[in-house]
Write an enzyme that holds these catalytic residues in place. Structure first.
Site, mmCIF file in Angstrom:
data_model
loop_
_atom_site.group_PDB
_atom_site.id
_atom_site.type_symbol
_atom_site.label_atom_id
_atom_site.label_comp_id
_atom_site.label_asym_id
_atom_site.label_seq_id
_atom_site.Cartn_x
_atom_site.Cartn_y
_atom_site.Cartn_z
ATOM 1 N N CYS A 1 0.831 -1.201 0.000
ATOM 2 C CA CYS A 1 0.000 0.000 0.000
ATOM 3 C C CYS A 1 0.870 1.257 0.000
ATOM 4 O O CYS A 1 1.894 1.321 0.678
ATOM 5 C CB CYS A 1 -0.917 0.007 1.224
ATOM 6 S SG CYS A 1 -2.092 1.379 1.184
ATOM 7 N N GLU B 1 -2.756 -1.935 -3.195
ATOM 8 C CA GLU B 1 -3.539 -0.694 -3.179
ATOM 9 C C GLU B 1 -2.537 0.467 -3.267
ATOM 10 O O GLU B 1 -2.012 0.911 -2.256
ATOM 11 C CB GLU B 1 -4.340 -0.601 -1.889
ATOM 12 C CG GLU B 1 -5.337 0.512 -1.939
ATOM 13 C CD GLU B 1 -6.687 0.105 -1.392
ATOM 14 O OE1 GLU B 1 -7.390 -0.661 -2.074
ATOM 15 O OE2 GLU B 1 -7.009 0.540 -0.287
ATOM 16 N N TYR C 1 -1.393 4.301 -4.958
ATOM 17 C CA TYR C 1 -2.002 5.536 -5.442
ATOM 18 C C TYR C 1 -0.947 6.612 -5.696
ATOM 19 O O TYR C 1 0.202 6.395 -5.389
ATOM 20 C CB TYR C 1 -3.054 6.055 -4.464
ATOM 21 C CG TYR C 1 -2.669 6.071 -3.002
ATOM 22 C CD1 TYR C 1 -2.022 7.162 -2.429
ATOM 23 C CD2 TYR C 1 -2.975 4.989 -2.168
ATOM 24 C CE1 TYR C 1 -1.689 7.172 -1.082
ATOM 25 C CE2 TYR C 1 -2.647 4.993 -0.817
ATOM 26 C CZ TYR C 1 -2.003 6.097 -0.276
ATOM 27 O OH TYR C 1 -1.674 6.095 1.050
HETATM 28 C C1 LIG Z 1 -7.527 3.572 -2.503
HETATM 29 C C2 LIG Z 1 -6.813 4.846 -2.132
HETATM 30 C C3 LIG Z 1 -6.444 5.049 -0.811
HETATM 31 C C4 LIG Z 1 -5.794 6.228 -0.456
HETATM 32 N N1 LIG Z 1 -5.419 6.386 0.834
HETATM 33 C C5 LIG Z 1 -4.795 7.503 1.212
HETATM 34 C C6 LIG Z 1 -4.393 7.677 2.573
HETATM 35 O O1 LIG Z 1 -4.622 6.812 3.438
HETATM 36 N N2 LIG Z 1 -3.782 8.848 2.902
HETATM 37 C C7 LIG Z 1 -3.509 9.832 1.979
HETATM 38 O O2 LIG Z 1 -2.953 10.858 2.363
HETATM 39 N N3 LIG Z 1 -3.860 9.663 0.680
HETATM 40 C C8 LIG Z 1 -4.505 8.546 0.286
HETATM 41 N N4 LIG Z 1 -4.892 8.395 -1.019
HETATM 42 C C9 LIG Z 1 -4.653 9.509 -1.962
HETATM 43 C C10 LIG Z 1 -5.850 10.500 -1.901
HETATM 44 O O3 LIG Z 1 -7.014 9.868 -2.421
HETATM 45 C C11 LIG Z 1 -5.632 11.766 -2.699
HETATM 46 O O4 LIG Z 1 -5.282 11.420 -4.016
HETATM 47 C C12 LIG Z 1 -4.552 12.672 -2.130
HETATM 48 O O5 LIG Z 1 -4.897 13.086 -0.815
HETATM 49 C C13 LIG Z 1 -4.426 13.934 -2.999
HETATM 50 O O6 LIG Z 1 -5.705 14.533 -3.103
HETATM 51 P P1 LIG Z 1 -5.861 16.116 -3.122
HETATM 52 O O7 LIG Z 1 -7.298 16.407 -3.378
HETATM 53 O O8 LIG Z 1 -5.244 16.720 -1.915
HETATM 54 O O9 LIG Z 1 -4.976 16.532 -4.325
HETATM 55 P P2 LIG Z 1 -5.523 16.869 -5.797
HETATM 56 O O10 LIG Z 1 -6.114 18.220 -5.754
HETATM 57 O O11 LIG Z 1 -6.384 15.743 -6.262
HETATM 58 O O12 LIG Z 1 -4.196 16.735 -6.574
HETATM 59 C C14 LIG Z 1 -3.336 17.752 -6.867
HETATM 60 C C15 LIG Z 1 -2.316 17.267 -7.853
HETATM 61 O O13 LIG Z 1 -1.288 16.604 -7.165
HETATM 62 C C16 LIG Z 1 -1.068 15.304 -7.702
HETATM 63 N N5 LIG Z 1 -0.832 14.480 -6.528
HETATM 64 C C17 LIG Z 1 -1.750 13.897 -5.760
HETATM 65 N N6 LIG Z 1 -1.149 13.253 -4.708
HETATM 66 C C18 LIG Z 1 0.156 13.470 -4.861
HETATM 67 C C19 LIG Z 1 1.291 13.073 -4.120
HETATM 68 N N7 LIG Z 1 1.176 12.326 -3.017
HETATM 69 N N8 LIG Z 1 2.513 13.493 -4.553
HETATM 70 C C20 LIG Z 1 2.638 14.225 -5.647
HETATM 71 N N9 LIG Z 1 1.597 14.624 -6.404
HETATM 72 C C21 LIG Z 1 0.378 14.253 -6.027
HETATM 73 C C22 LIG Z 1 -2.324 14.938 -8.426
HETATM 74 O O14 LIG Z 1 -2.045 14.037 -9.494
HETATM 75 C C23 LIG Z 1 -2.800 16.287 -8.919
HETATM 76 O O15 LIG Z 1 -2.158 16.632 -10.106
HETATM 77 C C24 LIG Z 1 -5.518 7.227 -1.427
HETATM 78 C C25 LIG Z 1 -5.898 6.996 -2.751
HETATM 79 C C26 LIG Z 1 -6.526 5.841 -3.093
HETATM 80 C C27 LIG Z 1 -6.911 5.634 -4.540
#
Ligand SMILES: Cc1cc2nc3c(=O)[nH]c(=O)nc-3n(C[C@H](O)[C@H](O)[C@H](O)COP(=O)(O)OP(=O)(O)OC[C@H]3O[C@@H](n4cnc5c(N)ncnc54)[C@H](O)[C@@H]3O)c2cc1C
Length: 297
Positions: free
Chosen positions: A255, A295, A297
């Site tokens: 994960c 899982e 992401y």
């Molecule tokens: C099944 C699943 C479980 C998840 N569990 C968790 C969890 O437990 N904790 C957690 O914090 N997140 C988790 N995520 C990720 C979460 O869903 C979001 O994608 C994350 O928090 C970013 O969302 P946002 O709305 O803040 O950013 P957005 O506004 O969606 O993204 C901004 C931009 O940043 C990019 N981006 C997104 N994440 C990152 C990153 N980490 N590093 C660099 N670029 C990035 C995106 O592609 C986008 O271009 C999980 C995702 C999935 C699919």
């Protein structure tokens, strides 16, 4: 043979984006040190009266308030559940999330990217209401047989479902006697989520005979003087893990960031090749059997 896993109870209610549940924030605590560039939060939400029942390994979705530039509501973001089914307080009416604030500079657009949902969640205060959907996820579950060896690989917030697994097997179930091997990557010791002086929710189980956690610190020497990533720790312990995978009674989980899966596959490909076997074939079989659970992401 397909392994039998825990099954989702029929009785639980599932919320959809059209009608999310408004969960109340109980607690929002920073897990990483103040001086760390990463802001990771442990967020506890109250589900009382929602009818939600979840299993370790499931996720919930959060719908950030407000609209996108095109006028449509923000899309759902998923977060792995970090608590076991009874919640951290044992009442079965709370859920815990582990959320990293996403913010970085995008050189292509020459602009700062502020993640919508993660910043919304990281800024929540006790008493705030969060539009929640789910629980979701139907496969990333623990095996029903508690003699099964568990192999878990994670970095950063990828630890969330493993905190749930470990709490379930050692705090709730208490009869697990399969071996548990956790490979976990963080930048520094203090950034090792749930395994540091500030919060040792997972660290507290380190002395159990069946449990071993291997930590890979990328920006700090670990006590044995090494730096590295999950892949390096896995490579150092590949014989034991390969042996566990060849006894047939195991379940492996990955994960977090996609890179961890690639690193693990590289090592298993080498192990298989050394025995004249094709990893792709083995992996296919493990997938069919429900032993290869990913899982990322
Ligand atoms: C099944 C699943 C479980 C998840 N569990 C968790 C969890 O437990 N904790 C957690 O914090 N997140 C988790 N995520 C990720 C979460 O869903 C979001 O994608 C994350 O928090 C970013 O969302 P946002 O709305 O803040 O950013 P957005 O506004 O969606 O993204 C901004 C931009 O940043 C990019 N981006 C997104 N994440 C990152 C990153 N980490 N590093 C660099 N670029 C990035 C995106 O592609 C986008 O271009 C999980 C995702 C999935 C699919």
């Amino acid at each position: 043979m397909k392994i039998q896993k825990y099954e989702i109870p029929d009785s639980g209610k599932t919320y959809k984006p059209a009608e999310p549940y408004l969960a109340r924030v109980i607690e929002n605590i920073r897990l990483t040190p103040e001086q760390s560039e990463d802001d990771v939060r442990n967020v506890i939400l109250d589900l009382e009266g929602s009818g939600i029942c979840y299993l370790e390994g499931q996720s919930v979705g959060v719908i950030p308030p407000g609209l996108q530039e095109n006028g449509k509501p923000h899309r759902v973001r998923l977060y792995s559940i970090a608590s076991s089914r009874t919640g951290d307080d044992g009442t079965s009416t709370t859920v815990t999330l582990c959320v990293k604030r996403v913010h970085f500079y995008n050189p292509e657009t020459q602009s700062q990217v502020i993640g919508i949902a993660s910043n919304y969640i990281c800024d929540l205060k006790p008493g705030d209401r969060v539009p929640l959907i789910g629980p979701t996820g139907r496969t990333f579950f623990l095996p029903a047989d508690d003699t099964t060896d568990l192999i878990m690989l994670a970095a950063g917030t990828g630890i969330a479902p493993f905190r749930a697994f470990i709490n379930h097997i050692y705090k709730e179930k208490r009869t697990w006697n399969g071996k548990v091997r956790l490979f976990y990557g963080a930048k520094t010791g203090m950034e090792s989520l749930y395994m540091n002086e500030k919060n040792s929710d997972i660290g507290q189980y380190m002395s159990l005979e069946t449990f071993t956690a291997y930590r890979a610190l990328s920006r700090e020497d670990s006590p044995d003087g090494k730096r590295g990533f999950v892949q390096h720790r896995l490579a150092e312990n590949k014989e034991e893990i390969w042996q566990m995978m060849n006894t047939g009674n195991f379940s492996l989980y990955i994960c977090g960031m996609k890179g961890i899966e690639l690193g693990a596959v590289e090592i298993f490909t080498q192990m298989a090749a050394a025995e004249g076997k094709d990893w792709a074939e083995i992996q296919k079989l493990f997938k069919e059997q429900g032993r290869w659970n990913i899982e990322v992401y």
